[in-house]
Each structure stands twice: as structure tokens, then as C-alpha cells.
Design a protein around this motif. Structure first.
Motif, PDB file in Angstrom:
ATOM      1  N   GLY A 126      38.275  40.281  44.457  1.00 29.35           N
ATOM      2  CA  GLY A 126      39.456  40.745  43.735  1.00 29.35           C
ATOM      3  C   GLY A 126      39.095  41.631  42.561  1.00 29.35           C
ATOM      4  N   VAL A 127      39.781  42.776  42.464  1.00 25.67           N
ATOM      5  CA  VAL A 127      39.565  43.695  41.346  1.00 25.67           C
ATOM      6  C   VAL A 127      40.874  44.414  41.066  1.00 25.67           C
ATOM      7  CG1 VAL A 127      38.702  45.450  42.946  1.00 25.67           C
ATOM      8  CG2 VAL A 127      38.189  45.672  40.531  1.00 25.67           C
ATOM      9  N   GLY A 128      41.120  44.660  39.787  1.00 26.75           N
ATOM     10  CA  GLY A 128      42.342  45.359  39.402  1.00 26.75           C
ATOM     11  C   GLY A 128      43.101  44.629  38.326  1.00 26.75           C
ATOM     12  N   GLY A 129      43.008  45.096  37.093  1.00 26.74           N
ATOM     13  CA  GLY A 129      43.787  44.519  36.006  1.00 26.74           C
ATOM     14  C   GLY A 129      43.225  43.251  35.411  1.00 26.74           C
ATOM     15  N   VAL A 130      41.912  43.048  35.500  1.00 30.09           N
ATOM     16  CA  VAL A 130      41.298  41.855  34.906  1.00 30.09           C
ATOM     17  C   VAL A 130      40.894  42.192  33.465  1.00 30.09           C
ATOM     18  CG1 VAL A 130      39.424  40.179  35.026  1.00 30.09           C
ATOM     19  CG2 VAL A 130      40.492  41.027  37.140  1.00 30.09           C
ATOM     20  N   LEU A 131      41.673  41.701  32.519  1.00 37.88           N
ATOM     21  CA  LEU A 131      41.385  41.918  31.105  1.00 37.88           C
ATOM     22  C   LEU A 131      41.171  40.619  30.340  1.00 37.88           C
ATOM     23  CD1 LEU A 131      43.320  44.599  31.922  1.00 37.88           C
ATOM     24  CD2 LEU A 131      42.728  45.067  29.541  1.00 37.88           C
ATOM     25  N   SER A 132      41.113  39.505  31.068  1.00 35.24           N
ATOM     26  CA  SER A 132      40.879  38.201  30.447  1.00 35.24           C
ATOM     27  C   SER A 132      40.404  37.226  31.513  1.00 35.24           C
ATOM     28  CB  SER A 132      42.171  37.661  29.813  1.00 35.24           C
ATOM     29  OG  SER A 132      43.118  37.335  30.833  1.00 35.24           O
ATOM     30  N   GLY A 133      39.903  36.099  31.059  1.00 37.83           N
ATOM     31  CA  GLY A 133      39.528  35.061  32.000  1.00 37.83           C
ATOM     32  C   GLY A 133      40.713  34.577  32.814  1.00 37.83           C
ATOM     33  N   ALA A 134      41.882  34.514  32.190  1.00 34.72           N
ATOM     34  CA  ALA A 134      43.077  34.082  32.907  1.00 34.72           C
ATOM     35  C   ALA A 134      43.429  35.050  34.035  1.00 34.72           C
ATOM     36  CB  ALA A 134      44.250  33.953  31.936  1.00 34.72           C
ATOM     37  N   ASP A 135      43.238  36.347  33.793  1.00 42.96           N
ATOM     38  CA  ASP A 135      43.480  37.341  34.846  1.00 42.96           C
ATOM     39  C   ASP A 135      42.534  37.120  36.021  1.00 42.96           C
ATOM     40  OD1 ASP A 135      45.456  38.566  33.302  1.00 42.96           O
ATOM     41  OD2 ASP A 135      44.054  40.042  32.456  1.00 42.96           O
ATOM     42  N   ALA A 136      41.269  36.835  35.716  1.00 44.89           N
ATOM     43  CA  ALA A 136      40.293  36.570  36.775  1.00 44.89           C
ATOM     44  C   ALA A 136      40.699  35.332  37.572  1.00 44.89           C
ATOM     45  CB  ALA A 136      38.909  36.391  36.174  1.00 44.89           C
ATOM     46  N   ALA A 137      41.179  34.311  36.865  1.00 39.45           N
ATOM     47  CA  ALA A 137      41.615  33.087  37.544  1.00 39.45           C
ATOM     48  C   ALA A 137      42.802  33.358  38.465  1.00 39.45           C
ATOM     49  CB  ALA A 137      41.974  32.019  36.517  1.00 39.45           C
ATOM     50  N   ASP A 138      43.699  34.247  38.049  1.00 42.72           N
ATOM     51  CA  ASP A 138      44.834  34.610  38.897  1.00 42.72           C
ATOM     52  C   ASP A 138      44.365  35.233  40.212  1.00 42.72           C
ATOM     53  OD1 ASP A 138      46.697  33.680  37.101  1.00 42.72           O
ATOM     54  OD2 ASP A 138      47.138  35.649  36.239  1.00 42.72           O
ATOM     55  N   LYS A 139      43.325  36.060  40.139  1.00 40.10           N
ATOM     56  CA  LYS A 139      42.776  36.663  41.349  1.00 40.10           C
ATOM     57  C   LYS A 139      42.296  35.577  42.320  1.00 40.10           C
ATOM     58  CE  LYS A 139      42.693  41.256  40.522  1.00 40.10           C
ATOM     59  NZ  LYS A 139      43.997  41.330  39.869  1.00 40.10           N
ATOM     60  N   CYS A 140      41.608  34.585  41.782  1.00 38.74           N
ATOM     61  CA  CYS A 140      41.085  33.518  42.640  1.00 38.74           C
ATOM     62  C   CYS A 140      42.201  32.618  43.167  1.00 38.74           C
ATOM     63  CB  CYS A 140      40.035  32.712  41.883  1.00 38.74           C
ATOM     64  SG  CYS A 140      38.541  33.680  41.519  1.00 38.74           S
ATOM     65  N   LYS A 141      43.221  32.394  42.351  1.00 39.80           N
ATOM     66  CA  LYS A 141      44.372  31.618  42.838  1.00 39.80           C
ATOM     67  C   LYS A 141      45.075  32.339  43.979  1.00 39.80           C
ATOM     68  CE  LYS A 141      45.197  29.458  38.333  1.00 39.80           C
ATOM     69  NZ  LYS A 141      46.041  29.514  37.094  1.00 39.80           N
ATOM     70  N   ALA A 142      45.065  33.671  43.942  1.00 40.21           N
ATOM     71  CA  ALA A 142      45.689  34.452  45.004  1.00 40.21           C
ATOM     72  C   ALA A 142      44.857  34.450  46.281  1.00 40.21           C
ATOM     73  CB  ALA A 142      45.913  35.888  44.533  1.00 40.21           C
ATOM     74  N   GLY A 143      43.564  34.121  46.160  1.00 38.78           N
ATOM     75  CA  GLY A 143      42.736  34.037  47.359  1.00 38.78           C
ATOM     76  C   GLY A 143      41.387  34.708  47.263  1.00 38.78           C
ATOM     77  N   ALA A 144      41.035  35.296  46.119  1.00 35.55           N
ATOM     78  CA  ALA A 144      39.737  35.950  45.980  1.00 35.55           C
ATOM     79  C   ALA A 144      38.634  34.915  45.779  1.00 35.55           C
ATOM     80  CB  ALA A 144      39.751  36.925  44.808  1.00 35.55           C
ATOM     81  N   ARG A 145      37.458  35.237  46.302  1.00 37.34           N
ATOM     82  CA  ARG A 145      36.290  34.379  46.109  1.00 37.34           C
ATOM     83  C   ARG A 145      35.427  34.864  44.948  1.00 37.34           C
ATOM     84  NH1 ARG A 145      34.499  32.384  51.069  1.00 37.34           N
ATOM     85  NH2 ARG A 145      32.722  31.497  49.955  1.00 37.34           N
ATOM     86  N   LEU A 146      35.454  36.153  44.694  1.00 32.08           N
ATOM     87  CA  LEU A 146      34.724  36.781  43.604  1.00 32.08           C
ATOM     88  C   LEU A 146      35.666  37.757  42.921  1.00 32.08           C
ATOM     89  CD1 LEU A 146      31.523  37.802  45.645  1.00 32.08           C
ATOM     90  CD2 LEU A 146      31.721  35.774  44.189  1.00 32.08           C
ATOM     91  N   VAL A 147      35.324  38.166  41.692  1.00 37.26           N
ATOM     92  CA  VAL A 147      36.123  39.178  41.002  1.00 37.26           C
ATOM     93  C   VAL A 147      35.198  40.277  40.482  1.00 37.26           C
ATOM     94  CG1 VAL A 147      37.915  37.537  40.313  1.00 37.26           C
ATOM     95  CG2 VAL A 147      36.021  38.039  38.747  1.00 37.26           C
ATOM     96  N   GLN A 148      35.770  41.448  40.261  1.00 42.96           N
ATOM     97  CA  GLN A 148      35.043  42.565  39.672  1.00 42.96           C
ATOM     98  C   GLN A 148      35.814  43.118  38.478  1.00 42.96           C
ATOM     99  OE1 GLN A 148      34.644  45.201  43.086  1.00 42.96           O
ATOM    100  NE2 GLN A 148      32.488  44.684  43.287  1.00 42.96           N
ATOM    101  N   LEU A 149      35.056  43.694  37.537  1.00 49.75           N
ATOM    102  CA  LEU A 149      35.628  44.276  36.328  1.00 49.75           C
ATOM    103  C   LEU A 149      35.359  45.775  36.292  1.00 49.75           C
ATOM    104  CD1 LEU A 149      34.265  41.675  33.730  1.00 49.75           C
ATOM    105  CD2 LEU A 149      36.316  41.492  35.173  1.00 49.75           C
ATOM    106  N   TYR A 150      36.291  46.502  35.702  1.00 50.59           N
ATOM    107  CA  TYR A 150      36.092  47.929  35.477  1.00 50.59           C
ATOM    108  C   TYR A 150      36.797  48.330  34.183  1.00 50.59           C
ATOM    109  CZ  TYR A 150      36.116  53.002  36.164  1.00 50.59           C
ATOM    110  OH  TYR A 150      35.960  54.348  35.992  1.00 50.59           O
ATOM    111  N   THR A 151      38.103  48.604  34.258  1.00 49.95           N
ATOM    112  CA  THR A 151      38.836  49.066  33.081  1.00 49.95           C
ATOM    113  C   THR A 151      38.837  48.024  31.971  1.00 49.95           C
ATOM    114  OG1 THR A 151      40.222  50.462  34.465  1.00 49.95           O
ATOM    115  CG2 THR A 151      41.083  49.917  32.286  1.00 49.95           C
ATOM    116  N   GLY A 152      38.850  46.752  32.328  1.00 46.05           N
ATOM    117  CA  GLY A 152      38.805  45.700  31.319  1.00 46.05           C
ATOM    118  C   GLY A 152      37.604  45.809  30.401  1.00 46.05           C
ATOM    119  N   LEU A 153      36.478  46.285  30.946  1.00 47.59           N
ATOM    120  CA  LEU A 153      35.290  46.465  30.106  1.00 47.59           C
ATOM    121  C   LEU A 153      35.512  47.524  29.044  1.00 47.59           C
ATOM    122  CD1 LEU A 153      32.427  46.379  32.751  1.00 47.59           C
ATOM    123  CD2 LEU A 153      32.890  44.658  30.994  1.00 47.59           C
TER     124      LEU A 153
END
Length: 346
Positions: free
Chosen positions: A299-326
Motif C-alpha cells: 500500500g502506498v498513497g497518502g501515508v503521512l502518519s503511523g495511523a495512515d499506514a495502519a489504515d493501509k494494512c486494515k484495508a488489506g496491505a501487507r507492506l506500506v511505502q512512503l513518498y510524499t509523506g517524507l
């Protein structure tokens, strides 16, 4: 207060692309001086995950696009990523689209880019990867491949196959980028017949390369957030049919509803950051409903916090990636996400 929090106001005063190069110059200098503490403010917890047959030290990775030529892998590795993806690379060098082509929308924690796969070509890319200590020491390294702008869309497979052959020996996994909005007609490859033919050619090539090199490198497909349910269903079907190893959801969006009225909102290109989160999460959830546990989602897209990353995993992602959040949060975001995603200790 981190070094990045002090530097960000100054960086945001200058042109975004110039700031990008200035930041990487600073990161490379700190890396060469052996000052990782300046890059990584907090320890990243060990949290290994087995995905696509690979062992990831933690589930937080760097998305492709930030280091297109693989020139800064070791400096980026100091931030504590569980994996790093570099590219997108094309067979031949190309300058990308005319400048200016990168725009900040700070009110929305967003960026619009129309870079156009600017890179030095796959041969230079491979040399950069080979030089990196992260590669030599066995770090999980994704290599993201695309097509040249001058290659007709009907010959796109030739470019992907060429890049796959060149990067294969050096990749932990290879990502096939068919979803950038900044190369003319590229997203056409997400269509059913086009994608079916492309995946068939890529998987056949991967099998031959696996025999030649004595190792099976996973292939992942990167898709757009601007897909309807029917398109998502068709992509999921083809991913399973061709036994692709993973899917990365999502790239940038062409939608502008969330940033309407803001400065630069009408610039052409892909929108990333906070405004793409909902669309990305929707695609992840729709894919997971079709794929279940048969094929992992990154999952990648709009991760600007740990909570955002958790939302990706709740939706079904196994891993997350960061870009604009950095860009908006700095290296501390890596640790924030890693802590939020840490698996409970048994």
C-alpha cells in the motif's frame, strides 16, 4: 527537534526540484561522513515480515520515484526502511518533461509532479545499484521499470522486457510501472487485453531469467488509484491468472477535487500526498476483496502518519511505502509508521 524540521522551512522557499537535489546532496554527505543519527532520529523496531518469498526487516518501505537513478540508496537506507524501491528506469536515458514539473501544495500536504520518467537509462541505473552497500549487503531492493516516452505504446512490452533482463540479477523484486500519468498512453496498459499480453510476456521472460540466473525474482505490478470496480476486478483476475507475485496500490491520481482552488491545483501531472489516501485505500480494499491472501498488496498513497499506514494494512496491505509523506514529515515518519505497524509480541 530533528535536523529535517529545521531545514524544511528553508527548503520550501526554493524550487521543489532544486530542493530535491539539494536534500539528496546533504543526505549523501551525511552518509559519507558516517552520521546516521542526523538522518534517523529514532530506532526502528525489528518487525520481520515474509512477503513475496522475501524477508522484510520491517514493513515500511520507500516508494519508487524519489530516487529514480538509484544514486542515493545508501543514504536512504540510513532512515531505517525495511525495503527500498528505486526507479522508474527506462531502457534509454531521457530528460523527462520540461521544467517546471514539480509543485508543492502545502495546504493539502500534497505534491503534483509531471516528471515523465527522467532518468539516465538502465545501464547507468544498474551500475549505481551495484555500487550501493545496501545491495551488496543483501538489503531488500525493489527495482521499478518503465518504458521510454518515445517508444510507441504498441511496442511497450519491448522496453519492459529489456529493463527486466538488465535489472533482474540485482533486484530483490521488480516492479512493473504501468500507472504513471506522465507518460503518454501508459495507463492504457492497465486495460484487459493490453495487460493480459504484457503480463504473459513478462512472466515468460521471468521464468527464462530464473533458469539463467538460478534465482526466482518476484514481479509486482503498480497500478493507479483512478480505477473503477470493473477495472480492479479485471486486474485482479489477470494478476491471479498469470501468477504475479504482488501488486502495489497505488500511483498518483489525476483527480483534483480534494485540492480544488489551491495554488498549482490545475497543473498537469499526478497528485500525491494526503488527497490520494482515500482513493488508494479504496483500491487496496477492492483488490483484497478479490485476491484475499493469494497475492500480497503493498500500500502506498497518502501515508503521512503511523495511523495512515495502519489504515493501509486494515484495508488489506501487507507492506506500506512512503513518498510524499517524507517531504512533509521527514525521516521521523519511517519510525512512526514502523511503531504503528509493529506486530504484537507473542
Amino acid at each position: 527537534m530533528s535536523l529535517y524540521s529545521l531545514a524544511r522551512p528553508l527548503l520550501f522557499l526554493i524550487d521543489p526540484e532544486k530542493a530535491h537535489h539539494l536534500t539528496f546532496g546533504g543526505l549523501d554527505t551525511l552518509e559519507k561522513l558516517g552520521l546516521p543519527g542526523c538522518l534517523m532520529q529514532q530506532r526502528i523496531p525489528a518487525d520481520p515480515r515474509e512477503v513475496m518469498g522475501l524477508r522484510f526487516p520491517n514493513p515500511v518501505g520507500l516508494a519508487a520515484g524519489l530516487d529514480k537513478d538509484g544514486e542515493h540508496i545508501d543514504a536512504l537506507a540510513r532512515m531505517g526502511f525495511g525495503f527500498i524501491e528505486v526507479g522508474t528506469v527506462t531502457p534509454r536515458p531521457q530528460p523527462g518533461n520540461p521544467q517546471p514539473r514539480l509543485f508543492r501544495l502545502p495546504e493539502a500536504d500534497a505534491i503534483i509532479n509531471r516528471m515523465g520518467f527522467n532518468n539516465g537509462g538502465v545501464d547507468a541505473f544498474v551500475r549505481n545499484v551495484q555500487r550501493s552497500r545496501f545491495y551488496r549487503e543483501g538489503g531488500v531492493l525493489g527495482l521499478n521499470i518503465g518504458k521510454n516516452a518515445s517508444t510507441p505504446i504498441e511496442r511497450a512490452a519491448d522496453d519492459y522486457l529489456h529493463c527486466l533482463e538488465r535489472v533482474y540479477p540485482y533486484a530483490s523484486y521488480v516492479t512493473v510501472n504501468i500507472s504513471s500519468p506522465n507518460t503518454k498512453n501508459l495507463r492504457q496498459l492497465q486495460g484487459g487485453d493490453e495487460l493480459d499480453a504484457l503480463l504473459a510476456a513478462l512472466m515468460q521472460s521471468r521464468d527464462r531469467l530464473a533458469d539463467r540466473h538460478g534465482k526466482r525474482v518476484p514481479l509486482a505490478l503498480k497500478i493507479a488509484p483512478d480505477l473503477d470496480d470493473e477495472q480492479i476486478a479485471r486486474i485482479a483476475e489477470l494478476l491471479l491468472r498469470h501468477r504475479v507475485d504482488g501488486v502495489i496500490a497505488t500511483n498518483t491520481t489525476l483527480a483534483r477535487d480534494a485540492v480544488a482552488g489551491l495554488r498549482h491545483a490545475d497543473e498537469a501531472g499526478g497528485l500525491s500526498g494526503a488527497p490520494v489516501k482515500a482513493a488508494s485505500d479504496r483500491v487496496i480494499a477492492a483488490l483484497h476483496a478479490r485476491l484475499g491472501d493469494a497475492l500480497p498488496i503493498i500500500g502506498v498513497g497518502g501515508v503521512l502518519s503511523g495511523a495512515d499506514a495502519a489504515d493501509k494494512c486494515k484495508a488489506g496491505a501487507r507492506l506500506v511505502q512512503l513518498y510524499t509523506g517524507l517531504i512533509y514529515r521527514g525521516p521521523a515518519l519511517v519510525a512512526d509508521c514502523a511503531r504503528e505497524l509493529r506486530a504484537p509480541v507473542a
